[in-house]
Enzyme design. Structure first.
Site, short mmCIF file in Angstrom:
data_model
loop_
_atom_site.label_atom_id
_atom_site.label_comp_id
_atom_site.label_asym_id
_atom_site.label_seq_id
_atom_site.Cartn_x
_atom_site.Cartn_y
_atom_site.Cartn_z
N GLU A 35 0.84 -1.21 0.00
CA GLU A 35 0.00 0.00 0.00
C GLU A 35 0.87 1.25 0.00
O GLU A 35 1.83 1.36 0.76
CB GLU A 35 -0.89 -0.02 1.25
CG GLU A 35 -2.30 0.40 0.99
CD GLU A 35 -3.04 -0.51 0.00
OE1 GLU A 35 -3.19 -0.09 -1.16
OE2 GLU A 35 -3.46 -1.61 0.39
N ASP A 38 2.81 2.16 -4.96
CA ASP A 38 2.70 2.31 -6.42
C ASP A 38 3.36 3.58 -6.93
O ASP A 38 4.10 3.55 -7.90
CB ASP A 38 1.23 2.20 -6.89
CG ASP A 38 0.30 3.22 -6.25
OD1 ASP A 38 0.68 3.82 -5.21
OD2 ASP A 38 -0.81 3.42 -6.77
N GLY A 123 -17.32 3.40 -5.15
CA GLY A 123 -16.67 4.29 -4.20
C GLY A 123 -16.26 3.64 -2.90
O GLY A 123 -15.97 4.34 -1.92
N GLY A 125 -13.64 1.58 -2.78
CA GLY A 125 -12.22 1.27 -2.88
C GLY A 125 -11.97 -0.09 -3.52
O GLY A 125 -10.85 -0.61 -3.45
N LEU A 126 -12.98 -0.67 -4.15
CA LEU A 126 -12.79 -1.95 -4.84
C LEU A 126 -12.68 -1.73 -6.35
O LEU A 126 -12.74 -2.66 -7.14
CB LEU A 126 -13.90 -2.94 -4.48
CG LEU A 126 -13.95 -3.27 -2.97
CD1 LEU A 126 -15.09 -4.23 -2.66
CD2 LEU A 126 -12.63 -3.87 -2.48
N SER A 128 -14.50 0.13 -8.83
CA SER A 128 -15.57 0.06 -9.83
C SER A 128 -15.20 0.90 -11.05
O SER A 128 -15.66 0.62 -12.17
CB SER A 128 -16.90 0.53 -9.24
OG SER A 128 -16.86 1.90 -8.93
N ASP A 173 -5.05 -0.68 -10.52
CA ASP A 173 -6.45 -1.08 -10.69
C ASP A 173 -6.74 -1.58 -12.10
O ASP A 173 -7.40 -2.59 -12.30
CB ASP A 173 -7.38 0.11 -10.40
CG ASP A 173 -7.19 0.65 -9.00
OD1 ASP A 173 -6.42 0.05 -8.23
OD2 ASP A 173 -7.79 1.69 -8.69
#
Ligand code: ADP
Ligand code: MG
Length: 383
Positions: A35, A38, A123, A125-126, A128, A173
């Site tokens: 975390e 990146d 929204g 945090g996965l 979308s 992502d």
């Protein structure tokens, strides 16, 4: 036929008076470890989840794209020859952005009619948004028989989000939504953009829990952390924090301002943790992987200062259940989700604790998502 597919077909027929020719999908994701690494040219380890964004579509003979969103119960339409931002249907900007990025890269696109539907929570945090982008790329790829590979699909989706929608996200992502493999996490080197699928062991599961906390000020805190990392790298004379080992960092840290040293220590150690945890997975050592997750959370809380009391409580509650091997916040922090590594037989107990005990202690009931590692974007049905 799944009920989601049936709904897409029924809606398409009602909206466009015909049947769709293609059904495409792209998944959301959860980051298992790595975390705030990146943007420091470091390593991340996400997996694609079993929630996705889908498009049922059919080609048009003109240069128009007409889309009906089931989630927003709204139409958007635009011309491939005049791609502008819209304020009336903001979700349409992800489709427009992808068309803009693909055409900018020289691809010839075909207009289409489509119905869009997703079950990646929006929204939380996965991601979308990446799922929406990759589903759109896959739609254009299906219709136009475009010769673009999964890496290019991810890079152009990121370009759409960065430069058209205007959100400065990293590459994680889009990479995982595009390149995910069933049963595998994906180790991504955010500098070289190299990647490697890492098989996930049987017998354990990742439990995702959305705290439902959404905090403001995330952008300014994020920018501040990025600036501190850049300052650290500059003072250490390296292109990015990725270039320092933990041992070397500890030798040189006394020369850094305290707060900068603290932030950088998280990043440098977290990069090493990702590589260590991947080695642990490959060796089938889930206990070591869980320990790395725990250490990641502690570091994000104490050194990087991006946790939230509800996330800390969720992590504590999960860890207290026998069979939970590790837990951490996932995503940028300040709210959003936690991810816990749990022995299969103990998953119900962890879910129960996360719902009851966290509610008792914080007044919030986390939303639970159980998912294995799924495949990346693709065509489900089509001719
Ligand atoms: P996340 O953490 O879920 O990626 P973002 O704010 O980055 O959150 O992206 C959410 C946006 O992505 C939504 O506001 C919407 O514009 C778009 N989006 C996500 N899911 C869908 C969907 N099923 N249909 C249309 N647009 C979607
Ligand atoms: Mg997003």
């Amino acid at each position: 036929m799944s009920s989601r597919h049936a709904t897409l077909r029924r809606t398409f027929s009602a909206q466009f008076g015909a049947m769709p020719m293609w059904l495409v999908r792209a998944p959301g994701r959860v980051n298992l470890i790595g975390e705030h690494t990146d943007y420091n040219d470091g390593f991340v380890l996400p997996m694609a989840i079993d929630r996705d964004v889908r498009l049922a579509l059919a080609p048009r003979t003109d240069r128009q794209v007409h889309v009906f969103s089931l989630n927003f119960q709204q139409h958007d339409h635009f011309s491939l020859d005049d791609l502008q931002l819209t304020t009336t249907s903001p979700w349409g900007n992800y489709l427009r952005g992808v068309a803009w990025a693909l055409q900018g890269a020289g691809f010839e696109l075909t207009g289409f009619d489509a119905v869009m539907e997703g079950n990646v929570p929006i929204g939380s945090g996965l991601s979308s948004s990446a799922a929406t982008e990759l589903a759109t790329v896959t739609a254009f790829r299906a219709l136009g028989n475009l010769t673009l590979d999964a890496v290019q699909a991810a890079l152009l989706s990121q370009k759409a989000e960065n430069d058209f929608v205007g959100v400065k996200c990293g590459i994680m992502d889009q990479y995982i939504s595009s390149l995910g493999q069933a049963g595998h996490a994906l180790l991504i080197d955010c500098r070289s953009l190299g990647f490697e699928a890492v098989p996930l062991p049987a017998g354990v599961q990742f439990v995702i829990a959305d705290s439902t906390v959404r905090r403001g000020l995330v952008d300014s805190a994020y920018n501040e952390r990025r600036a501190q990392c850049e300052e650290g790298a500059r003072r250490l004379g390296v292109p990015a924090l990725r270039d320092v080992s933990l041992a070397e960092f500890e030798r040189r840290a006394p020369a850094l301002p305290d707060l900068v040293a603290q932030r950088c220590r998280h990043v440098v150690a977290e990069n090493e943790r990702v590589l260590h945890s991947v080695a642990a997975l490959r060796a089938g050592d889930v206990t070591a992987f869980g320990r790395d997750m725990d250490e990641s959370h502690t570091s994000l809380r104490d050194l990087y200062a991006v946790s939230h009391p509800v996330l800390d409580t969720m992590v504590e509650v999960a860890r207290a259940v026998p069979g939970c091997l590790g837990a951490r916040l996932t995503g940028a922090g300040f709210g959003g989700c936690t991810v816990s590594l749990v022995v299969n037989a103990c998953v119900p107990a962890v879910v129960d604790a996360l719902q009851r005990e966290v509610a008792r202690r914080t007044g919030l009931t986390p939303q639970i998502y159980l998912s294995g590692a799924e495949a990346g974007a693709g065509i489900i049905l089509g001719e």
